[in-house]
Design a protein around this motif. Structure first.
Motif, PDB file in Angstrom:
ATOM      1  N   THR A  20      21.514  18.735  90.925  1.00  0.00           N
ATOM      2  CA  THR A  20      22.279  19.496  89.934  1.00  0.00           C
ATOM      3  C   THR A  20      21.632  19.410  88.550  1.00  0.00           C
ATOM      4  O   THR A  20      21.384  18.307  88.039  1.00  0.00           O
ATOM      5  N   GLU A  30      26.518  28.133  89.927  1.00  0.00           N
ATOM      6  CA  GLU A  30      27.312  28.207  91.159  1.00  0.00           C
ATOM      7  C   GLU A  30      28.749  27.806  90.860  1.00  0.00           C
ATOM      8  O   GLU A  30      29.013  26.730  90.322  1.00  0.00           O
ATOM      9  N   GLN A  31      29.678  28.671  91.197  1.00  0.00           N
ATOM     10  CA  GLN A  31      31.098  28.391  90.979  1.00  0.00           C
ATOM     11  C   GLN A  31      31.588  27.371  92.007  1.00  0.00           C
ATOM     12  O   GLN A  31      31.334  27.503  93.195  1.00  0.00           O
ATOM     13  N   THR A  32      32.308  26.343  91.518  1.00  0.00           N
ATOM     14  CA  THR A  32      32.844  25.316  92.417  1.00  0.00           C
ATOM     15  C   THR A  32      34.372  25.276  92.391  1.00  0.00           C
ATOM     16  O   THR A  32      34.987  24.763  93.328  1.00  0.00           O
ATOM     17  N   ASN A  38      36.100  23.373  90.605  1.00  0.00           N
ATOM     18  CA  ASN A  38      36.528  22.044  90.166  1.00  0.00           C
ATOM     19  C   ASN A  38      36.631  22.044  88.637  1.00  0.00           C
ATOM     20  O   ASN A  38      35.626  22.281  87.956  1.00  0.00           O
ATOM     21  N   HIS A  43      33.985  20.126  86.660  1.00  0.00           N
ATOM     22  CA  HIS A  43      32.581  20.534  86.728  1.00  0.00           C
ATOM     23  C   HIS A  43      32.262  21.478  85.577  1.00  0.00           C
ATOM     24  O   HIS A  43      33.054  22.363  85.254  1.00  0.00           O
ATOM     25  N   ALA A 103      28.255  17.544  86.957  1.00  0.00           N
ATOM     26  CA  ALA A 103      29.194  17.223  88.047  1.00  0.00           C
ATOM     27  C   ALA A 103      30.016  16.015  87.635  1.00  0.00           C
ATOM     28  O   ALA A 103      29.770  14.886  88.063  1.00  0.00           O
ATOM     29  N   ALA A 140      32.070  25.220  87.295  1.00  0.00           N
ATOM     30  CA  ALA A 140      30.789  25.663  87.855  1.00  0.00           C
ATOM     31  C   ALA A 140      29.740  24.579  87.635  1.00  0.00           C
ATOM     32  O   ALA A 140      29.928  23.650  86.848  1.00  0.00           O
ATOM     33  N   ARG A 157      22.524  24.761  89.058  1.00  0.00           N
ATOM     34  CA  ARG A 157      21.644  24.240  90.091  1.00  0.00           C
ATOM     35  C   ARG A 157      20.230  24.034  89.542  1.00  0.00           C
ATOM     36  O   ARG A 157      19.905  24.436  88.438  1.00  0.00           O
TER      37      ARG A 157
END
Length: 246
Positions: free
Chosen positions: A32, A79-81, A83, A86, A110, A199, A202
């Motif tokens: 990440t 990248e959408q998570t 959370n 994040h 993260a 998000a 990456r």
């Protein structure tokens, strides 16, 4: 002939260094916020390695010098998570974290909460706010992180994540575990860095490009090795013929 061997060896040392850089990039394809590095080389003209006394003058001997690596600050894919803890960094800013070795800088957004409610990275390093570590109570809900790093919960604003930039980010030194150290004093990021909540950024490594570089380096290394081998055979043949004449 000796000059040619020295040139070949200098090329192999440089290619080995580039191979190490590529290998490290490939190993962090899934890390990440990882930023890749590129090897940087420079031609060095040996000022005294020439044979001007011959009728047909030799060209000056050119060696390869390893000039270190450059940090690729290109934006990684977002990248959408989903959370809320994040965050993905946009721009050239860095997050500030506390480690046993002191303050370090990272792009790893993260975040999570440890057993004591401290906001930490996935490696357990305490995320630093403008007033130090950020701690949330067990009764707090609805955690939200704004674009400027402001952290809000059901109890209101709880702090703001410290985002910094550097006048010359190329001076940042990799410390391992996706961390950087700096000798220069960081500056507040301001509009140079924004956060996207829910998000993650990456790695900016492109595997296809790195694999192409890897094949080019292997091909070049093989060619240089072959040249050195041929030169060694020529020298051996020359020595044997001189011995026969004597």
């Amino acid at each position: 002939m000796q000059n040619a061997l020295f040139i070949g060896v200098s090329s192999q040392v440089a290619l080995q260094r580039e191979l190490d850089v590529i290998a490290n990039n490939m190993a962090n394809v899934s890390t990440t916020g990882f930023k890749g590095r590129n090897a940087r080389f420079q031609e060095y003209l040996m000022p005294v390695a020439s044979a001007d006394s011959f009728q047909a003058r030799d060209r000056r001997v050119s060696y390869v010098i390893d000039q270190g690596t450059t940090l690729d600050l290109a934006q990684g894919a977002i990248e959408q998570t989903g959370n809320p803890l994040h965050v993905a960094l946009r721009g050239e800013a860095f997050l500030t974290v506390q480690t046993p070795q002191g303050l370090r800088y990272t792009r790893n957004g993260a975040f999570e909460l440890d057993a004591r409610g401290n906001l930490v990275t996935s490696d357990g390093h305490a995320v630093q706010g403008e007033a130090g570590a950020i701690t949330l109570g067990p009764q707090e809900t609805g955690v939200a992180i704004g674009p400027d790093g402001t952290i809000s919960t059901s109890l209101g604003v709880r702090g703001r994540i410290r985002l910094v930039t550097f006048a010359n980010p190329q001076q940042l030194k990799n410390e391992g575990a996706n961390l950087y150290s700096a000798t220069a004093q960081p500056q507040p990021a301001g509009i140079a860095g924004r956060l996207e909540s829910g998000a993650l950024e990456r790695s900016n490594i492109r595997p296809v490009v790195e694999m192409t570089r890897l094949m080019d380096v292997n091909r070049s290394y093989t060619m240089v090795s072959s040249m050195i081998s041929r030169l060694d055979d020529m020298r051996g043949t020359a020595i044997r013929r001189l011995a026969d004449v004597a």
